[in-house]
Scaffold this active site. Structure first.
Site, PDB file in Angstrom:
ATOM      1  N   GLY A  31      -0.729   4.873   4.932  1.00 56.89           N
ATOM      2  CA  GLY A  31      -0.606   5.531   3.633  1.00 56.89           C
ATOM      3  C   GLY A  31      -1.754   5.111   2.741  1.00 56.89           C
ATOM      4  O   GLY A  31      -2.523   4.209   3.083  1.00 56.89           O
ATOM      5  N   LEU A  32      -1.863   5.742   1.605  1.00 54.44           N
ATOM      6  CA  LEU A  32      -2.946   5.432   0.668  1.00 54.44           C
ATOM      7  C   LEU A  32      -2.846   4.002   0.145  1.00 54.44           C
ATOM      8  O   LEU A  32      -1.767   3.388   0.168  1.00 54.44           O
ATOM      9  CB  LEU A  32      -2.892   6.397  -0.519  1.00 54.44           C
ATOM     10  CG  LEU A  32      -3.236   7.863  -0.248  1.00 54.44           C
ATOM     11  CD1 LEU A  32      -2.888   8.710  -1.463  1.00 54.44           C
ATOM     12  CD2 LEU A  32      -4.709   8.017   0.101  1.00 54.44           C
ATOM     13  N   SER A  33      -3.968   3.488  -0.334  1.00 55.80           N
ATOM     14  CA  SER A  33      -3.949   2.213  -1.035  1.00 55.80           C
ATOM     15  C   SER A  33      -3.038   2.338  -2.252  1.00 55.80           C
ATOM     16  O   SER A  33      -3.128   3.306  -3.008  1.00 55.80           O
ATOM     17  CB  SER A  33      -5.369   1.856  -1.489  1.00 55.80           C
ATOM     18  OG  SER A  33      -5.381   0.662  -2.227  1.00 55.80           O
ATOM     19  N   GLY A  34      -2.125   1.379  -2.411  1.00 60.99           N
ATOM     20  CA  GLY A  34      -1.187   1.438  -3.527  1.00 60.99           C
ATOM     21  C   GLY A  34       0.075   2.225  -3.235  1.00 60.99           C
ATOM     22  O   GLY A  34       0.939   2.369  -4.104  1.00 60.99           O
ATOM     23  N   SER A  35       0.201   2.729  -2.014  1.00 63.56           N
ATOM     24  CA  SER A  35       1.384   3.528  -1.672  1.00 63.56           C
ATOM     25  C   SER A  35       2.647   2.685  -1.545  1.00 63.56           C
ATOM     26  O   SER A  35       3.764   3.200  -1.661  1.00 63.56           O
ATOM     27  CB  SER A  35       1.149   4.296  -0.372  1.00 63.56           C
ATOM     28  OG  SER A  35       0.936   3.390   0.701  1.00 63.56           O
ATOM     29  N   LYS A  37       2.778   0.277   1.163  1.00 65.47           N
ATOM     30  CA  LYS A  37       2.847  -0.111   2.578  1.00 65.47           C
ATOM     31  C   LYS A  37       3.155  -1.585   2.767  1.00 65.47           C
ATOM     32  O   LYS A  37       4.106  -1.955   3.461  1.00 65.47           O
ATOM     33  CB  LYS A  37       1.510   0.184   3.290  1.00 65.47           C
ATOM     34  CG  LYS A  37       1.073   1.601   3.340  1.00 65.47           C
ATOM     35  CD  LYS A  37      -0.211   1.763   4.123  1.00 65.47           C
ATOM     36  CE  LYS A  37      -1.360   0.921   3.605  1.00 65.47           C
ATOM     37  NZ  LYS A  37      -1.742   1.225   2.199  1.00 65.47           N
ATOM     38  N   SER A  38       2.340  -2.433   2.174  1.00 65.15           N
ATOM     39  CA  SER A  38       2.482  -3.877   2.385  1.00 65.15           C
ATOM     40  C   SER A  38       3.771  -4.407   1.783  1.00 65.15           C
ATOM     41  O   SER A  38       4.425  -5.289   2.355  1.00 65.15           O
ATOM     42  CB  SER A  38       1.281  -4.628   1.795  1.00 65.15           C
ATOM     43  OG  SER A  38       0.099  -4.297   2.486  1.00 65.15           O
ATOM     44  N   SER A 105      -5.420   3.244   7.546  1.00 65.56           N
ATOM     45  CA  SER A 105      -5.659   4.035   8.770  1.00 65.56           C
ATOM     46  C   SER A 105      -5.684   5.531   8.452  1.00 65.56           C
ATOM     47  O   SER A 105      -4.778   6.259   8.825  1.00 65.56           O
ATOM     48  CB  SER A 105      -4.624   3.708   9.846  1.00 65.56           C
ATOM     49  OG  SER A 105      -3.321   3.530   9.353  1.00 65.56           O
TER      50      SER A 105
END
Length: 200
Positions: A31-35, A37-38, A105
């Site tokens: 997913g986008l940065s800031g979505s 994910k982490s 990714s």
């Protein structure tokens, strides 16, 4: 000349999985940065760990500070970054671990490469589908603002494309779910995989 010698080790993946009473697998968050994910990946790991599963999370913090420290953010370096991550994740699978990976990714080709390396049966793709405008609002590091000013090149979502997965195993829309609900959706998704084998 290739002088590589492959040793025939006597402890197999099946042996390790039986000892750990769990299947090796990779949960791949994209997913986008800031979505988110982490954040979601971390919550999933906590849930699995406290349920007795053996886990390990790979993300940009522990990968780019070590094994991929010399790589930049060109398309070629991003592809090599993911290839190396996939190879590391594959080793975790062979060790019988549940490997949790959270990486942008961005392209279908990148994710196909990862899936091909890890193996389709051991790869679970989780698309954290968060709109760009929400990702920008969450951006405490100011990366999107820098990217829009041209200070960061090849930034996914701004100056580089993100290609949505076509057939992910799970889609999480974070504007409709909090972290706990998102993590629960993941653990529900993999429940059948966790119980796919009898280790008694």
């Amino acid at each position: 000349m290739n002088n590589t010698v492959f040793h025939n080790y006597h402890i197999t993946r099946k042996d390790r999985e039986k000892q750990l009473k769990q299947p090796g697998m990779v949960l791949w968050f994209t997913g986008l940065s800031g979505s988110g994910k982490s954040t979601i990946a971390n919550a999933v790991e906590q849930d699995l760990f406290h349920s007795g599963y053996k886990t390990y999370t790979l993300d940009g913090d522990n990968i780019r500070q070590g094994i991929n420290r010399g790589l930049g953010f060109t398309a070629e370096d991003r592809a090599e970054n993911l290839r190396r991550i996939a190879e590391v994740a594959k080793l975790f699978v062979d060790a019988g671990q549940i490997c949790i990976a959270a990486f942008v990714s961005p392209t279908k080709a990148d994710r196909k490469l990862v899936k091909d390396i890890i193996g389709e049966d051991d790869f679970i793709e989780i698309f954290v589908d968060t709109p760009l405008e929400i990702c920008e609002k969450r951006d405490v590091k100011g990366l999107y603002a820098k990217a829009r000013k041209g200070e960061i090149k090849n930034f996914t979502g701004i100056s580089a494309p993100y290609e949505n997965p076509e057939h992910p195993d799970l889609i999480i829309k974070t504007e409709h779910k909090n972290v706990g609900q998102s993590a629960k959706a993941v653990t529900e998704c993999i429940k059948s995989h966790l119980k796919s084998k009898n280790y008694e």
